[in-house]
Design a protein around this motif. Structure first.
Motif, mmCIF file in Angstrom:
data_model
loop_
_atom_site.group_PDB
_atom_site.id
_atom_site.type_symbol
_atom_site.label_atom_id
_atom_site.label_comp_id
_atom_site.label_asym_id
_atom_site.label_seq_id
_atom_site.Cartn_x
_atom_site.Cartn_y
_atom_site.Cartn_z
ATOM 1 N N ALA A 143 0.798 -1.232 -0.066
ATOM 2 C CA ALA A 143 -0.020 0.039 -0.051
ATOM 3 C C ALA A 143 0.836 1.295 0.048
ATOM 4 O O ALA A 143 0.598 2.090 -0.899
ATOM 5 C CB ALA A 143 -0.759 -0.087 1.212
ATOM 6 N N ALA A 144 1.933 1.430 0.849
ATOM 7 C CA ALA A 144 2.889 2.245 0.745
ATOM 8 C C ALA A 144 3.534 2.688 -0.667
ATOM 9 O O ALA A 144 3.493 3.772 -1.009
ATOM 10 C CB ALA A 144 3.990 2.267 1.912
ATOM 11 N N GLN A 145 3.891 1.443 -0.975
ATOM 12 C CA GLN A 145 4.585 1.613 -2.554
ATOM 13 C C GLN A 145 3.577 2.095 -3.584
ATOM 14 O O GLN A 145 4.168 3.007 -4.368
ATOM 15 C CB GLN A 145 5.239 0.363 -2.844
ATOM 16 N N ALA A 146 2.226 1.802 -3.318
ATOM 17 C CA ALA A 146 1.080 2.011 -4.428
ATOM 18 C C ALA A 146 0.976 3.447 -4.183
ATOM 19 O O ALA A 146 0.831 4.279 -4.859
ATOM 20 C CB ALA A 146 -0.102 1.269 -4.234
ATOM 21 N N GLY A 147 1.002 3.947 -2.657
ATOM 22 C CA GLY A 147 0.755 5.534 -2.606
ATOM 23 C C GLY A 147 1.781 6.357 -3.223
ATOM 24 O O GLY A 147 1.681 7.283 -3.629
ATOM 25 N N LYS A 148 3.237 5.784 -2.842
ATOM 26 C CA LYS A 148 4.265 6.361 -3.308
ATOM 27 C C LYS A 148 4.170 6.599 -4.847
ATOM 28 O O LYS A 148 4.374 7.706 -5.476
ATOM 29 C CB LYS A 148 5.381 5.918 -2.984
ATOM 30 N N GLU A 149 3.965 5.556 -5.538
ATOM 31 C CA GLU A 149 3.827 5.527 -7.086
ATOM 32 C C GLU A 149 2.554 6.601 -7.625
ATOM 33 O O GLU A 149 2.864 7.213 -8.567
ATOM 34 C CB GLU A 149 3.414 4.008 -7.449
ATOM 35 N N ALA A 150 1.487 6.500 -6.644
ATOM 36 C CA ALA A 150 0.265 7.255 -7.378
ATOM 37 C C ALA A 150 0.680 8.809 -6.978
ATOM 38 O O ALA A 150 0.276 9.665 -7.863
ATOM 39 C CB ALA A 150 -0.891 6.855 -6.462
ATOM 40 N N ALA A 151 1.640 9.154 -5.868
ATOM 41 C CA ALA A 151 1.982 10.584 -5.858
ATOM 42 C C ALA A 151 2.746 10.809 -6.745
ATOM 43 O O ALA A 151 2.625 12.146 -7.359
ATOM 44 C CB ALA A 151 2.463 10.580 -4.206
ATOM 45 N N ALA A 152 3.795 9.868 -7.105
ATOM 46 C CA ALA A 152 4.719 10.507 -8.206
ATOM 47 C C ALA A 152 3.983 10.690 -9.427
ATOM 48 O O ALA A 152 4.508 11.619 -10.429
ATOM 49 C CB ALA A 152 5.717 9.350 -8.383
ATOM 50 N N LYS A 153 3.001 9.675 -9.835
ATOM 51 C CA LYS A 153 2.281 10.009 -11.031
ATOM 52 C C LYS A 153 1.690 11.125 -10.933
ATOM 53 O O LYS A 153 1.327 11.982 -12.107
ATOM 54 C CB LYS A 153 1.368 8.788 -11.428
ATOM 55 N N ALA A 154 0.826 11.406 -9.844
ATOM 56 C CA ALA A 154 0.102 12.776 -9.668
ATOM 57 C C ALA A 154 0.929 13.892 -9.960
ATOM 58 O O ALA A 154 0.604 14.886 -10.620
ATOM 59 C CB ALA A 154 -0.521 12.662 -8.494
ATOM 60 N N ALA A 155 2.074 14.145 -9.300
ATOM 61 C CA ALA A 155 3.066 15.096 -9.441
ATOM 62 C C ALA A 155 3.454 15.221 -10.937
ATOM 63 O O ALA A 155 3.698 16.398 -11.359
ATOM 64 C CB ALA A 155 4.057 14.805 -8.318
ATOM 65 N N GLU A 156 3.696 14.085 -11.601
ATOM 66 C CA GLU A 156 4.368 14.165 -12.919
ATOM 67 C C GLU A 156 3.303 14.814 -13.832
ATOM 68 O O GLU A 156 3.471 15.330 -14.566
ATOM 69 C CB GLU A 156 4.698 12.571 -13.349
ATOM 70 N N ALA A 157 1.844 14.222 -13.484
ATOM 71 C CA ALA A 157 1.019 14.679 -14.466
ATOM 72 C C ALA A 157 0.581 16.341 -14.077
ATOM 73 O O ALA A 157 0.225 16.990 -15.234
ATOM 74 C CB ALA A 157 -0.414 13.933 -14.046
ATOM 75 N N LYS A 158 0.777 16.651 -12.796
ATOM 76 C CA LYS A 158 0.349 18.034 -12.787
ATOM 77 C C LYS A 158 1.655 18.941 -13.176
ATOM 78 O O LYS A 158 1.155 19.895 -13.857
ATOM 79 C CB LYS A 158 0.478 18.080 -11.043
ATOM 80 N N GLY A 159 2.849 18.331 -13.232
ATOM 81 C CA GLY A 159 4.015 19.030 -13.795
ATOM 82 C C GLY A 159 3.722 19.137 -15.348
ATOM 83 O O GLY A 159 3.888 20.337 -15.882
ATOM 84 N N GLU A 160 3.224 18.216 -15.720
ATOM 85 C CA GLU A 160 3.068 18.095 -17.280
ATOM 86 C C GLU A 160 1.713 19.018 -17.985
ATOM 87 O O GLU A 160 1.998 19.914 -18.499
ATOM 88 C CB GLU A 160 2.726 16.721 -17.823
ATOM 89 N N ALA A 161 0.786 19.218 -16.846
ATOM 90 C CA ALA A 161 -0.388 20.160 -17.235
ATOM 91 C C ALA A 161 0.239 21.479 -16.997
ATOM 92 O O ALA A 161 -0.208 22.422 -17.829
ATOM 93 C CB ALA A 161 -1.248 19.776 -16.166
ATOM 94 N N GLU A 162 0.875 21.747 -15.873
ATOM 95 C CA GLU A 162 1.358 23.275 -15.806
ATOM 96 C C GLU A 162 2.203 23.732 -16.691
ATOM 97 O O GLU A 162 2.192 24.659 -17.381
ATOM 98 C CB GLU A 162 2.090 23.198 -14.288
ATOM 99 N N ALA A 163 3.238 22.678 -17.325
ATOM 100 C CA ALA A 163 4.045 22.989 -18.340
ATOM 101 C C ALA A 163 3.371 23.355 -19.610
ATOM 102 O O ALA A 163 3.491 24.149 -20.323
ATOM 103 C CB ALA A 163 5.272 21.734 -18.547
ATOM 104 N N ALA A 164 2.339 22.334 -19.963
ATOM 105 C CA ALA A 164 1.428 22.675 -21.019
ATOM 106 C C ALA A 164 0.787 23.996 -21.245
ATOM 107 O O ALA A 164 0.528 24.627 -22.094
ATOM 108 C CB ALA A 164 0.731 21.671 -21.115
ATOM 109 N N ALA A 165 0.213 24.180 -19.772
ATOM 110 C CA ALA A 165 -0.597 25.472 -19.653
ATOM 111 C C ALA A 165 0.338 26.529 -20.034
ATOM 112 O O ALA A 165 0.245 27.701 -20.563
ATOM 113 C CB ALA A 165 -1.379 25.266 -18.329
#
Length: 361
Positions: free
Chosen positions: A174-196
């Motif tokens: 669960a902790a590993q899944a949470g870390k991976e989800a947080a990393a993916k969310a941060a990556e998606a947020k960064g990509e969205a901000e960069a695109a914007a």
């Protein structure tokens, strides 16, 4: 039990009177006279059947029989007591004795020799066998119960260890899944901000065609101004920062221009006629337009939200060249104006330059 037949009577024959007194001090009439009778085999009929009793020779036979019965009773009682009390019995053995008939010397009816068995030994053997069986069964039951208890404890311990390992593994997953989800969310947020940001840059860099067309129509409608006339760059403004003002907001440690605070989208006009030598992104200046006058003086219009001109374009006094914005290193929407005489790197005070040309900011 049948009795022996009586012996036949013998004819009475008076005997001579003797002087024997049979133990009395004088002769007594009721004590005799008697005749001595010695029975013989002819005078006594033989005993038939199974009830014949041999003549006793003293009291040995009777006493031996009683002794044997007493010993047997004692041995039996001892065996029973040993079996009942649980104490180890004393082994007694009865020696081989001749039969009762052999004691009377009658060889014709002598019983065959038999060997007596030690009754106490039999009782002890049976008691020992029963006790060993019970003790063995009890020991077996105890061992089986202890084995089952130990097996149950081992099974419970193994189950607890397996559950703990499973919970730990689940928590780690669960902790590993949470870390991976947080990393993916941060990556998606960064990509969205960069695109914007990229989209905003493209939109800001691209001149507003409609605004440019409207400005051009307005400029053409307005009467032409003399070439030596100057005008302020914007209207409805507030001076917020002046030249040379110290502060940590500027990389040089002091302010190098004059700030006209105004709402985003407020029109920016050319102060004097000249040529657009630069129009685009300039880092901390944001979107910047450089207007070069005929004497070589450069006027920098910084932090624009949009640019309405392109490099190489000729403009006249009061012509719209862009709009107020908050791009680059700013804290709010404003126009940052710098004056560089002869195109030099060092800037001068815009306030004094404007006043020299008859303008009061």
């Amino acid at each position: 039990m049948a009795s022996n037949r009586p012996a036949p009577e013998i004819p009475f024959a008076p005997a001579r009177r003797e002087t024997e007194t049979f133990g009395y001090d004088a002769h007594r009439a009721d004590a005799g006279p008697w005749e001595e009778w010695n029975p013989t085999e002819d005078s006594v009929a033989p005993v038939r059947g199974r009830h014949r009793v041999a003549k006793q020779r003293g009291g040995f036979a009777r006493s031996s029989t009683v002794l044997g019965v007493g010993v047997m009773a004692a041995v039996g009682a001892g065996g029973m007591a040993s079996a009942n009390t649980g104490k180890p019995p004393v082994s007694l053995s009865l020696p081989d004795l001749p039969s009762v008939g052999s004691l009377f010397g009658d060889t014709a009816t002598e019983a065959p020799q038999t060997t007596t068995t030690a009754l106490s030994s039999v009782g002890v053997a049976l008691a020992d066998a029963q006790q060993d069986t019970d003790a063995g069964e009890a020991l077996r039951n105890r061992i089986m119960a202890q084995a089952e208890q130990q097996q149950g404890q081992a099974d419970n311990k193994a189950t607890a260890v397996a559950l703990a390992a499973a919970e730990k593994q689940s928590a780690a997953a669960a902790a590993q899944a949470g870390k991976e989800a947080a990393a993916k969310a941060a990556e998606a947020k960064g990509e969205a901000e960069a695109a914007a940001a990229k989209k905003a840059d493209q939109k800001a860099a691209k001149p507003d065609q409609k605004a440019a067309k409207a400005a051009e129509e307005k400029r053409q409608a307005e009467p032409a101004k003399p070439a030596g006339q100057y005008t302020l760059p914007t209207s409805s403004y507030t001076i917020t920062s002046t030249f040379g003002q110290a502060g940590t907001m500027w990389s040089s440690g002091h302010h190098t221009g004059l700030d006209f605070a105004a709402p985003t989208g407020t029109l920016i006009k050319a102060i004097h006629g000249g040529t657009i030598t630069e129009a685009g992104w300039a880092g901390s200046y944001g979107y910047r337009t450089i207007l070069t006058l005929d004497d070589g003086t450069e006027l920098w219009f910084c932090h624009q939200s949009s640019i309405n001109v392109t490099a190489g374009q000729k403009v006249t006094t009061g012509e719209v060249i862009g709009r107020v914005g908050a791009t680059g290193n700013v804290t709010g929407p404003h126009l940052h104006l710098e004056v560089h005489p002869g195109g030099q790197a060092a800037a001068i005070d815009p306030m004094a330059w404007l006043r020299d040309r008859g303008l009061t900011p």
